[in-house]
Motif scaffolding. Sequence first.
Motif, PDB file in Angstrom:
ATOM      1  N   TYR A  34      15.691   8.771  -6.484  1.00 40.56           N
ATOM      2  CA  TYR A  34      15.377   7.798  -7.659  1.00 40.56           C
ATOM      3  C   TYR A  34      15.761   6.357  -7.370  1.00 40.56           C
ATOM      4  O   TYR A  34      15.025   5.609  -7.733  1.00 40.56           O
ATOM      5  CB  TYR A  34      15.969   8.392  -9.006  1.00 40.56           C
ATOM      6  N   SER A  35      16.746   6.038  -6.868  1.00 36.13           N
ATOM      7  CA  SER A  35      17.192   4.702  -6.850  1.00 36.13           C
ATOM      8  C   SER A  35      16.456   4.149  -5.706  1.00 36.13           C
ATOM      9  O   SER A  35      16.126   2.892  -5.833  1.00 36.13           O
ATOM     10  CB  SER A  35      18.882   4.649  -6.267  1.00 36.13           C
ATOM     11  N   HIS A  36      15.959   4.667  -4.662  1.00 38.84           N
ATOM     12  CA  HIS A  36      15.155   4.297  -3.455  1.00 38.84           C
ATOM     13  C   HIS A  36      13.885   3.836  -4.064  1.00 38.84           C
ATOM     14  O   HIS A  36      13.245   2.843  -3.998  1.00 38.84           O
ATOM     15  CB  HIS A  36      14.874   5.451  -2.327  1.00 38.84           C
ATOM     16  N   TYR A  37      13.403   4.674  -5.177  1.00 36.26           N
ATOM     17  CA  TYR A  37      12.028   4.416  -5.824  1.00 36.26           C
ATOM     18  C   TYR A  37      12.172   3.263  -6.650  1.00 36.26           C
ATOM     19  O   TYR A  37      11.046   2.293  -6.321  1.00 36.26           O
ATOM     20  CB  TYR A  37      11.665   5.825  -6.524  1.00 36.26           C
ATOM     21  N   LEU A  38      13.066   3.012  -7.364  1.00 36.88           N
ATOM     22  CA  LEU A  38      13.241   1.912  -7.999  1.00 36.88           C
ATOM     23  C   LEU A  38      13.268   0.633  -7.347  1.00 36.88           C
ATOM     24  O   LEU A  38      12.667  -0.353  -7.935  1.00 36.88           O
ATOM     25  CB  LEU A  38      14.379   2.081  -9.145  1.00 36.88           C
ATOM     26  N   LEU A  39      14.025   0.703  -6.376  1.00 37.61           N
ATOM     27  CA  LEU A  39      14.446  -0.368  -5.446  1.00 37.61           C
ATOM     28  C   LEU A  39      12.843  -0.869  -4.564  1.00 37.61           C
ATOM     29  O   LEU A  39      12.496  -2.160  -4.838  1.00 37.61           O
ATOM     30  CB  LEU A  39      15.260  -0.307  -4.133  1.00 37.61           C
ATOM     31  N   LEU A  40      12.199   0.043  -4.190  1.00 39.02           N
ATOM     32  CA  LEU A  40      11.093  -0.023  -3.594  1.00 39.02           C
ATOM     33  C   LEU A  40       9.960  -0.739  -4.701  1.00 39.02           C
ATOM     34  O   LEU A  40       9.308  -1.640  -4.163  1.00 39.02           O
ATOM     35  CB  LEU A  40      10.478   1.125  -2.969  1.00 39.02           C
ATOM     36  N   LYS A  41       9.875  -0.193  -5.928  1.00 37.69           N
ATOM     37  CA  LYS A  41       9.121  -0.690  -6.670  1.00 37.69           C
ATOM     38  C   LYS A  41       9.355  -2.092  -7.223  1.00 37.69           C
ATOM     39  O   LYS A  41       8.583  -3.135  -7.322  1.00 37.69           O
ATOM     40  CB  LYS A  41       8.790   0.180  -8.038  1.00 37.69           C
ATOM     41  N   SER A  42      10.483  -2.309  -7.183  1.00 39.23           N
ATOM     42  CA  SER A  42      11.131  -3.708  -7.621  1.00 39.23           C
ATOM     43  C   SER A  42      10.757  -4.769  -6.544  1.00 39.23           C
ATOM     44  O   SER A  42      10.212  -5.892  -6.817  1.00 39.23           O
ATOM     45  CB  SER A  42      12.544  -3.684  -7.886  1.00 39.23           C
ATOM     46  N   GLY A  57       0.992  -1.306   0.047  1.00 43.47           N
ATOM     47  CA  GLY A  57      -0.056  -0.175  -0.073  1.00 43.47           C
ATOM     48  C   GLY A  57       0.896   1.084  -0.191  1.00 43.47           C
ATOM     49  O   GLY A  57       0.481   2.305  -0.839  1.00 43.47           O
ATOM     50  N   ALA A  58       1.907   1.319   0.666  1.00 39.46           N
ATOM     51  CA  ALA A  58       2.626   2.284   0.774  1.00 39.46           C
ATOM     52  C   ALA A  58       3.518   2.574  -0.520  1.00 39.46           C
ATOM     53  O   ALA A  58       3.634   3.698  -0.826  1.00 39.46           O
ATOM     54  CB  ALA A  58       3.949   2.410   1.855  1.00 39.46           C
ATOM     55  N   SER A 115       8.514  -3.655   7.616  1.00 36.59           N
ATOM     56  CA  SER A 115       8.289  -2.576   8.181  1.00 36.59           C
ATOM     57  C   SER A 115       9.149  -1.425   7.866  1.00 36.59           C
ATOM     58  O   SER A 115       8.951  -0.243   7.826  1.00 36.59           O
ATOM     59  CB  SER A 115       8.403  -2.904   9.644  1.00 36.59           C
ATOM     60  N   LYS A 116      10.614  -1.617   7.857  1.00 32.97           N
ATOM     61  CA  LYS A 116      11.377  -0.568   7.472  1.00 32.97           C
ATOM     62  C   LYS A 116      11.418  -0.014   6.186  1.00 32.97           C
ATOM     63  O   LYS A 116      11.441   1.119   5.650  1.00 32.97           O
ATOM     64  CB  LYS A 116      12.988  -1.086   7.600  1.00 32.97           C
ATOM     65  N   LEU A 117      11.047  -0.823   5.086  1.00 29.71           N
ATOM     66  CA  LEU A 117      10.967  -0.689   3.716  1.00 29.71           C
ATOM     67  C   LEU A 117       9.693   0.293   3.612  1.00 29.71           C
ATOM     68  O   LEU A 117       9.402   1.287   2.996  1.00 29.71           O
ATOM     69  CB  LEU A 117      10.818  -1.835   2.890  1.00 29.71           C
ATOM     70  N   THR A 118       8.545  -0.152   4.212  1.00 27.47           N
ATOM     71  CA  THR A 118       7.014   0.733   4.462  1.00 27.47           C
ATOM     72  C   THR A 118       7.516   2.240   4.829  1.00 27.47           C
ATOM     73  O   THR A 118       7.049   3.104   4.269  1.00 27.47           O
ATOM     74  CB  THR A 118       6.260  -0.002   5.460  1.00 27.47           C
ATOM     75  N   ARG A 119       8.233   2.345   5.850  1.00 29.43           N
ATOM     76  CA  ARG A 119       8.735   3.598   6.487  1.00 29.43           C
ATOM     77  C   ARG A 119       9.477   4.475   5.280  1.00 29.43           C
ATOM     78  O   ARG A 119       9.343   5.439   5.156  1.00 29.43           O
ATOM     79  CB  ARG A 119       9.526   3.629   7.729  1.00 29.43           C
ATOM     80  N   LYS A 120      10.276   3.708   4.585  1.00 28.20           N
ATOM     81  CA  LYS A 120      11.098   4.497   3.444  1.00 28.20           C
ATOM     82  C   LYS A 120       9.963   4.897   2.479  1.00 28.20           C
ATOM     83  O   LYS A 120      10.436   5.814   1.950  1.00 28.20           O
ATOM     84  CB  LYS A 120      12.150   3.246   2.921  1.00 28.20           C
TER      85      LYS A 120
END
Length: 166
Positions: free
Chosen positions: A76-84, A23-24, A142-147
Amino acid sequence: MMQICDSYSQKHSLFNAMNRFIGAVNNMDQTVMVPSLLRDVPLLLEELDSGGGCGEGDPQLSPGDAGAFFSRRDMYSHYLLLKSIRNDIEWGVLQQGAEEASRKKDKLSGDISRGLPEAAVEEEDLEKQFHYHLSGLHTVLSKLTRKANVLTNRYKQEIGFSNWGH
């Protein structure tokens, strides 16, 4: 039809942790209309700390470590990692090679097998592995959700919509 309620025990379930993360990331994906704006925009150290505690000053982080990834990359790197990661959760990941899996299994079972019958070792090994990985996965999600939430809020600040969607 059985109604699912979010009791205390369910709040800490892996399923709910995955749903919160997905969801995040979906919220992040819907909010970030122009992902290229995230290039070269570093996340602030305080944001990283509030998003899971991966600081740049930690000398124990190796270059391949996820904490190192978050502390040294732009938004942008965070964005791509989270989507992946979201896609891996939703669609699955490719199975690792059978040889590599066999080596990992041998390594894990070697430490526990000293002095116990084989059937007992296998049961204990599986239970310990399950609880270890379940706990770790819940913590990481949980950490990735916060990120994902930090990135979404930071993007809103960068484009000037700090009160957007509230």
